[in-house]
Enzyme design. Structure first.
Site, PDB file in Angstrom:
ATOM      1  N   SER A 143       0.855  -1.190   0.000  1.00 30.24           N
ATOM      2  CA  SER A 143       0.000   0.000   0.000  1.00 30.24           C
ATOM      3  C   SER A 143       0.886   1.233   0.000  1.00 30.24           C
ATOM      4  CB  SER A 143      -0.871   0.021   1.256  1.00 30.24           C
ATOM      5  OG  SER A 143      -1.525   1.275   1.364  1.00 30.24           O
ATOM      6  N   TYR A 157      -1.712  -0.344  10.218  1.00 33.44           N
ATOM      7  CA  TYR A 157      -1.887  -0.849   8.844  1.00 33.44           C
ATOM      8  C   TYR A 157      -0.660  -0.490   7.997  1.00 33.44           C
ATOM      9  CZ  TYR A 157      -3.660  -1.024   4.027  1.00 33.44           C
ATOM     10  OH  TYR A 157      -3.811  -1.276   2.685  1.00 33.44           O
TER      11      TYR A 157
HETATM   12  P1  NAP Z   1     -11.528  -5.677  -0.315  1.00 31.87           P
HETATM   13  O1  NAP Z   1     -12.448  -5.453  -1.456  1.00 31.87           O
HETATM   14  O2  NAP Z   1     -12.039  -5.514   1.070  1.00 31.87           O
HETATM   15  O3  NAP Z   1     -10.890  -7.116  -0.496  1.00 31.87           O
HETATM   16  C1  NAP Z   1     -10.210  -7.747   0.520  1.00 31.87           C
HETATM   17  C2  NAP Z   1     -10.203  -9.220   0.241  1.00 31.87           C
HETATM   18  O4  NAP Z   1      -9.433  -9.841   1.257  1.00 31.87           O
HETATM   19  C3  NAP Z   1     -11.588  -9.856   0.274  1.00 31.87           C
HETATM   20  O5  NAP Z   1     -11.648 -10.846  -0.712  1.00 31.87           O
HETATM   21  C4  NAP Z   1     -11.638 -10.485   1.657  1.00 31.87           C
HETATM   22  O6  NAP Z   1     -12.420 -11.673   1.706  1.00 31.87           O
HETATM   23  C5  NAP Z   1     -10.194 -10.873   1.836  1.00 31.87           C
HETATM   24  N1  NAP Z   1      -9.835 -11.037   3.226  1.00 31.87           N
HETATM   25  C6  NAP Z   1      -9.914 -10.176   4.251  1.00 31.87           C
HETATM   26  N2  NAP Z   1      -9.463 -10.721   5.374  1.00 31.87           N
HETATM   27  C7  NAP Z   1      -9.096 -11.978   5.060  1.00 31.87           C
HETATM   28  C8  NAP Z   1      -8.558 -13.057   5.788  1.00 31.87           C
HETATM   29  N3  NAP Z   1      -8.304 -12.958   7.101  1.00 31.87           N
HETATM   30  N4  NAP Z   1      -8.305 -14.211   5.126  1.00 31.87           N
HETATM   31  C9  NAP Z   1      -8.564 -14.341   3.808  1.00 31.87           C
HETATM   32  N5  NAP Z   1      -9.077 -13.354   3.063  1.00 31.87           N
HETATM   33  C10 NAP Z   1      -9.340 -12.193   3.696  1.00 31.87           C
HETATM   34  O7  NAP Z   1     -10.284  -4.706  -0.373  1.00 31.87           O
HETATM   35  P2  NAP Z   1      -9.203  -4.299  -1.505  1.00 31.87           P
HETATM   36  O8  NAP Z   1      -9.133  -2.832  -1.438  1.00 31.87           O
HETATM   37  O9  NAP Z   1      -9.461  -4.970  -2.789  1.00 31.87           O
HETATM   38  O10 NAP Z   1      -7.883  -4.865  -0.813  1.00 31.87           O
HETATM   39  C11 NAP Z   1      -6.991  -5.770  -1.428  1.00 31.87           C
HETATM   40  C12 NAP Z   1      -5.578  -5.445  -0.976  1.00 31.87           C
HETATM   41  O11 NAP Z   1      -5.225  -4.153  -1.468  1.00 31.87           O
HETATM   42  C13 NAP Z   1      -5.397  -5.400   0.543  1.00 31.87           C
HETATM   43  O12 NAP Z   1      -4.188  -6.026   0.893  1.00 31.87           O
HETATM   44  C14 NAP Z   1      -5.316  -3.905   0.835  1.00 31.87           C
HETATM   45  O13 NAP Z   1      -4.588  -3.637   1.991  1.00 31.87           O
HETATM   46  C15 NAP Z   1      -4.633  -3.415  -0.419  1.00 31.87           C
HETATM   47  N6  NAP Z   1      -4.810  -1.998  -0.670  1.00 31.87           N
HETATM   48  C16 NAP Z   1      -6.044  -1.458  -0.917  1.00 31.87           C
HETATM   49  C17 NAP Z   1      -6.153  -0.096  -1.128  1.00 31.87           C
HETATM   50  C18 NAP Z   1      -7.484   0.575  -1.397  1.00 31.87           C
HETATM   51  O14 NAP Z   1      -7.567   1.812  -1.365  1.00 31.87           O
HETATM   52  N7  NAP Z   1      -8.550  -0.158  -1.675  1.00 31.87           N
HETATM   53  C19 NAP Z   1      -5.021   0.713  -1.089  1.00 31.87           C
HETATM   54  C20 NAP Z   1      -3.787   0.136  -0.840  1.00 31.87           C
HETATM   55  C21 NAP Z   1      -3.683  -1.222  -0.630  1.00 31.87           C
HETATM   56  P3  NAP Z   1     -13.897 -11.763   2.334  1.00 31.87           P
HETATM   57  O15 NAP Z   1     -14.557 -10.427   2.109  1.00 31.87           O
HETATM   58  O16 NAP Z   1     -14.518 -12.889   1.580  1.00 31.87           O
HETATM   59  O17 NAP Z   1     -13.720 -12.053   3.785  1.00 31.87           O
END
Ligand code: NAP
Length: 248
Positions: A143, A157
């Site tokens: 991130s 985080y």
């Molecule tokens: P998201 O839509 O909330 O997706 C997160 C995914 O991770 C979901 O499929 C969720 O599964 C899964 N997950 C959460 N906790 C888990 C666990 N304990 N075990 C297995 N799976 C788990 O969020 P996203 O934004 O796409 O995030 C994906 C990655 O990008 C993350 O690592 C996040 O930190 C990173 N990121 C996101 C952003 C942003 O602005 N969105 C920015 C920087 C980095 P379920 O819902 O089925 O539980």
């Protein structure tokens, strides 16, 4: 022969979009998720409609035993592992570090950091020439917070992702001569369900004025970069992390 990709956290957001783009790019895909079975099944159905093999692997990445069991379940259903996207992650509510509980810190690091390190190790065992395999690519989803620190929001985080950048560098060095590339990606403010899960549905939009491009990003803009890093087009890249942040 089609290559096989395992993506953690693939039920929604960046992981789900990476699965869709990878299937279009010729990958079979194993989809890990934790709770949202309906969404994960929906993504798997979309991939099958694209002609890809798709399998669901439910497991909590914050539980080391479940991480190991997930890879065993992967072995039972797929013949080889060519790509691994370490994407599952969580945020929490905005809090100062001096207000955070030990339980909060332990959950954050268990999922975002320890789960990701354990999973990368499992992936190496299934890719490395050291273990008789053909090599592969590991993409770690970090991130921009790892660089920015996220003070007054969630330093925990940011620190959990800083460790991921360090792992990308070190593991990349460690397995560079074993046919494995290890690369990282730092998304910026991306419109996904993660912000609502962390108690701030409008977080990305609210902060969009801090982005040089003046807007939030979309999951496909991150997924495009991940699928490219997985491809042979990125064949000379390893042990490094790139930003997909609109300049932030
Ligand atoms: P998201 O839509 O909330 O997706 C997160 C995914 O991770 C979901 O499929 C969720 O599964 C899964 N997950 C959460 N906790 C888990 C666990 N304990 N075990 C297995 N799976 C788990 O969020 P996203 O934004 O796409 O995030 C994906 C990655 O990008 C993350 O690592 C996040 O930190 C990173 N990121 C996101 C952003 C942003 O602005 N969105 C920015 C920087 C980095 P379920 O819902 O089925 O539980």
């Amino acid at each position: 022969m089609r290559k096989t990709l395992l993506i953690t956290g693939a039920s929604t957001g960046i992981g789900a979009e990476t699965a869709r783009l990878a299937a279009r790019d010729g990958w079979d895909v194993a989809l890990n998720y934790r709770g949202n079975t309906e969404a994960a099944e929906g993504v798997a159905a979309e991939l099958r409609a694209l002609g890809a093999k798709a399998g669901l692997l439910q497991a909590d990445m914050g539980d080391p035993a479940q991480v190991e069991a997930m890879f065993a379940a992967f072995d039972a259903r797929f013949e080889r592992l060519d790509g691994f996207v370490n994407n599952a992650g969580v945020v929490d509510t905005a809090q100062r570090l001096d207000e955070m509980s030990a339980e909060r810190l332990q959950r954050m690091f268990a999922i975002n950091t320890i789960g990701a390190l354990l999973a990368a190790g499992q992936a190496v065992k299934r890719m490395s020439t050291r273990y008789g395999h053909a090599g592969g690519v590991i993409v770690n989803v970090s991130s921009a917070a790892a660089r920015l620190g996220s003070g007054n929001m969630y330093v925990d985080y940011a620190a959990s992702k800083g460790a991921i950048d360090t792992m990308t560098r070190g593991l990349g060095d460690e397995v560079a001569r074993e046919g494995i590339r290890v690369v990282g990606i730092r998304p910026g403010l991306i419109e996904t369900p993660i912000h609502a899960k962390g108690g701030a549905p409008n977080r990305a939009e609210k902060l969009s004025s801090t982005v040089p491009m003046g807007r939030t990003g979309t999951p496909d803009e991150v997924a495009e970069a991940i699928v490219w890093l997985l491809s042979d087009a990125a064949s000379y890249m390893t042990a490094c992390t790139i930003d997909v942040t609109g300049g932030r």
